[in-house]
Design an enzyme around this catalytic site. Structure first.
Site, PDB file in Angstrom:
ATOM      1  CG  HIS A  47      76.130  17.427   0.477  1.00  0.00           C
ATOM      2  ND1 HIS A  47      74.896  17.359  -0.116  1.00  0.00           N
ATOM      3  CD2 HIS A  47      76.987  17.866  -0.483  1.00  0.00           C
ATOM      4  CE1 HIS A  47      74.985  17.736  -1.381  1.00  0.00           C
ATOM      5  NE2 HIS A  47      76.242  18.063  -1.633  1.00  0.00           N
TER       6      HIS A  47
ATOM      7  CD  GLU B  61      71.919  17.765  -3.216  1.00  0.00           C
ATOM      8  OE1 GLU B  61      71.487  16.743  -2.639  1.00  0.00           O
ATOM      9  OE2 GLU B  61      72.990  17.789  -3.826  1.00  0.00           O
TER      10      GLU B  61
END
Length: 334
Positions: free
Chosen positions: A242, A280
């Site tokens: 991330h 994601e």
């Protein structure tokens, strides 16, 4: 070649390689590559077109004991132009120790500051998930790479102390970051956030710097134990990440083309068994999705987490090194 409004062509500006943790200055003078060692010692090689070499000759076997100056020269050449049709000619007239860029960029001496051999395979179970035992979380600087189109050195280091806590708190409360991360709050909120991360054996935080100035925050994770696993079916050594870019001045495309391939490169170098990288982001983060595609990530599908609609992205080791995706725009050029 031109990509995204900035040049990645070979430049007369010095290139700073870091081989085995030491700086090597590389300069191109016509068809001669010159390397200056930290001690002041100098080396030089000529470039020769690949078309002039014997195409029937077998490619040389990589030499892991190659001289650091040679590794620095090859990094400089293969960092600055996609598809460079030249190679070094060594003093004995032979071929370079690393004739294949994709193989060269998988050795760690030029970029990892503290390379470690992968742990021998031993499975364990945590939170009901069976996975290989993971190595200790890193400390200090873990990766360093010169970015020729910025003229700066990008580094990744472990999250450190109060200064980084205050910095992360400021970044998380930036409206552009808060919209996607939804972790805004006071200093104590982020102290607890990091404490939970420290107790999580499958993930750890990193700070990205340019010339030692922090500008972004990463969370690195083993995908097998992560919430992404049911949607991605990751391999035992697959990784994910991330990111938030906290400093607004570093959000331009020329910076994305520096840090995104670099974090991919770091994760693929750290464990040679890592075959795929997963991500994601929110499905409505269009700028991020475009950047991922330009960096070689395949956007596979949208899916629902409890807290967001996400896009599943994946980059394979084979594609990253086979298509030289450490270069900006290389994915869109293929």
């Amino acid at each position: 070649m031109e990509q995204a409004g900035f040049t990645t062509a070979l430049s007369a500006a010095p290139y700073l390689a870091h081989v085995d943790g030491h700086p090597y200055t590389v300069e191109l003078d016509g068809d001669v590559v010159r390397v200056r060692l930290p001690s002041g010692e100098r080396h030089a090689w000529r470039l020769q077109s690949l078309a002039m070499l014997d195409s029937a000759a077998p490619a040389p076997t990589p030499r892991y004991d190659a001289h650091p100056a040679e590794l620095a020269a090859l990094e400089a050449l293969w960092s600055q132009q996609h598809g460079l049709a030249q190679q070094l000619i060594l003093p004995d007239g032979g071929a370079p120790a690393w004739a294949c860029p994709g193989m060269f960029w998988q050795q760690s001496r030029n970029w990892l500051t503290q390379p470690q051999a992968p742990l021998p395979l031993r499975h364990c179970i945590s939170a009901g998930k069976r996975h290989p035992q993971r190595p200790p979380k890193p400390a200090g600087t873990v990766y360093r790479r010169h970015i020729p189109w910025l003229g700066q050195t990008l580094s990744l280091r472990a999250f450190e102390g109060q200064d980084d806590l205050v910095r992360l708190n400021r970044w998380m409360n930036d409206p552009d970051v808060a919209y996607f991360w939804e972790e805004q709050g006071d200093l104590e909120h982020h102290r607890h956030y990091l404490a939970r991360l420290a107790d999580d054996p499958h993930a750890y935080p990193l700070i990205a710097c340019l010339d030692e100035l922090p500008f972004a925050y990463f969370e690195i994770y083993w995908a097998r134990e992560d919430r992404i696993a049911p949607f991605a079916d990751p391999g035992e050594h697959d990784r994910g990440w991330h990111v938030l870019v906290g400093e607004p001045a570093y959000r331009g495309r020329e910076f994305v083309s520096a840090w995104m391939p670099s974090v991919s490169h770091y994760l693929l170098l750290e464990d040679v068994r890592t075959e795929r990288l997963w991500i994601e982001p929110r499905a409505d983060n269009r700028k991020m999705l475009r950047s991922l595609q330009r960096s070689g990530y395949a956007l596979l599908k949208e899916f629902d987490f409890p807290h967001k609609r996400a896009m599943l992205g994946m980059l394979s080791r084979e594609r990253f090194f086979g298509e030289r995706l450490w270069m900006p725009g290389a994915a869109s050029a293929n």
